[in-house]
Design a protein around this motif. Structure first.
Motif, PDB file in Angstrom:
ATOM      1  N   ILE A  50       0.838  -1.201   0.000  1.00  0.00           N
ATOM      2  CA  ILE A  50       0.000   0.000   0.000  1.00  0.00           C
ATOM      3  C   ILE A  50       0.875   1.254   0.000  1.00  0.00           C
ATOM      4  N   TRP A  80       2.359   1.711  -3.499  1.00  0.00           N
ATOM      5  CA  TRP A  80       1.365   2.214  -4.443  1.00  0.00           C
ATOM      6  C   TRP A  80       0.996   3.664  -4.159  1.00  0.00           C
ATOM      7  N   LYS A  81       1.028   4.060  -2.895  1.00  0.00           N
ATOM      8  CA  LYS A  81       0.721   5.457  -2.539  1.00  0.00           C
ATOM      9  C   LYS A  81       1.750   6.400  -3.147  1.00  0.00           C
ATOM     10  N   GLU A  82       2.978   5.924  -3.258  1.00  0.00           N
ATOM     11  CA  GLU A  82       4.024   6.732  -3.911  1.00  0.00           C
ATOM     12  C   GLU A  82       3.774   6.831  -5.410  1.00  0.00           C
ATOM     13  N   PRO A 127      -0.392   8.895  -5.839  1.00  0.00           N
ATOM     14  CA  PRO A 127      -0.737   9.593  -4.593  1.00  0.00           C
ATOM     15  C   PRO A 127      -2.193  10.048  -4.508  1.00  0.00           C
ATOM     16  N   GLU A 154      -7.309   6.272  -4.185  1.00  0.00           N
ATOM     17  CA  GLU A 154      -7.765   5.651  -2.944  1.00  0.00           C
ATOM     18  C   GLU A 154      -7.375   4.172  -3.009  1.00  0.00           C
ATOM     19  N   ILE A 155      -6.693   3.657  -1.985  1.00  0.00           N
ATOM     20  CA  ILE A 155      -6.168   2.297  -2.019  1.00  0.00           C
ATOM     21  C   ILE A 155      -6.937   1.422  -1.028  1.00  0.00           C
TER      22      ILE A 155
END
Length: 299
Positions: free
Chosen positions: A140, A143-145, A148, A151-152
């Motif tokens: 997570i 993937w946020k990087e 950004p 929504e994960i």
């Protein structure tokens, strides 16, 4: 009640994309509550863009399952990737599905497209039931990087774990709109399409190696009687040797295929089915524009 405003209706196209075998079809079936997309352990199971429609009084969500992202080797696969490109272009919301197994940077050009896209992106990390919490949190964060603004949501589509969170996220991003389809409609495909997909699913589960990828199914006749459906379908293969494998020794393989397909159809259609299967060799069906149009891959 005086001063109370009527709740606005929301509707939109929620298009599911991702690499092969990450669970896109399983996720859509779980979200829709119907088995619309065939699900097997083999890659390239989904070939078409299949819509599943969820309706409530004030919502209509039009989900689209799409083929897994790949680099095309022949015209059929080019058409499959056209479905993906169209789905990216006409989405109100993108559901990008990954899982705990695949490398995040696989087909990185699609991640770059998602970085630039204007519509909301919901990134679903699937198959968390076969991982541990530390690895899922690490994924997570990675993937946020990459995305950004996305929504994960971690889920297990197979176990239907946390799928409700995906539905809630989708509902929160839907644009204000009247419904796109009749409220009693649950897919854009007809019964003839599902009959052909059921036979193709059974080919995928009953035959190995290249056989499923060299086959296509065309329902030649679909007649509804008072008590049953009479269905006749042709299985197209690329070579004579594949025809022999599909039929099997003394017809045993195709008999098993027919029985399993018929039982699945009866469960899906909730009606008795009389099914006839034939096998035809067409060496060029995966490259022929005319043949692909017949199978619904070209306009």
């Amino acid at each position: 009640m005086a001063g109370q405003t009527e709740k606005q209706h929301r509707a939109g196209f929620v298009n599911i994309i991702g690499n092969p075998n990450v669970g896109k079809s399983t996720l859509m079936n779980a979200l829709v509550g119907e088995k619309l997309s065939i699900v097997t352990a083999k890659a390239q199971t989904t070939r078409h863009r299949i819509m599943g429609i969820v309706n409530t009084d004030d919502l209509q969500i039009v989900y689209s399952d799409t083929p897994g992202i790949l680099k095309p080797n022949y015209r059929l696969q080019e058409n499959m990737m056209n479905f993906v490109e169209t789905a990216i272009g006409d989405a109100d919301i993108i559901l990008y599905v990954t899982d705990v197994v695949e490398k995040g940077d696989k087909n990185s050009e699609y991640i770059e497209k998602l970085q630039k896209i204007d519509c909301p992106v919901i990134l679903v990390v699937n198959k968390i039931d076969i991982s541990d919490q530390a690895k899922v949190l690490e994924l997570i964060a990675w993937w946020k990087e990459q995305l950004p603004k996305a929504e994960i949501i971690p889920v297990s589509a197979q176990e239907k774990f946390n799928v409700e969170s995906v539905f809630e996220a989708v509902a929160s991003h839907l644009p204000v709109s009247p419904p796109w389809f009749d409220k009693d409609q649950f897919t854009d495909k007809n019964l003839r399409f599902f009959a052909s997909e059921i036979v193709r699913e059974k080919i995928l589960t009953n035959y190995s190696q290249e056989i499923p990828y060299c086959c296509e199914v065309l329902v030649e006749s679909f007649k509804e009687g008072q008590d049953r459906y009479d269905i006749s379908a042709i299985i197209y293969v690329a070579r004579d040797s594949q025809k022999g494998i599909i039929i099997g020794k003394k017809g045993a393989a195709i008999k098993k295929l027919g029985t399993e397909s018929r039982l699945e159809m009866e469960d899906f259609f909730q009606k008795k089915v009389f099914l006839q299967l034939y096998v035809k060799v067409d060496a060029n069906w995966r490259e022929s524009r005319k043949e692909l149009r017949k199978f619904g891959y070209e306009d």
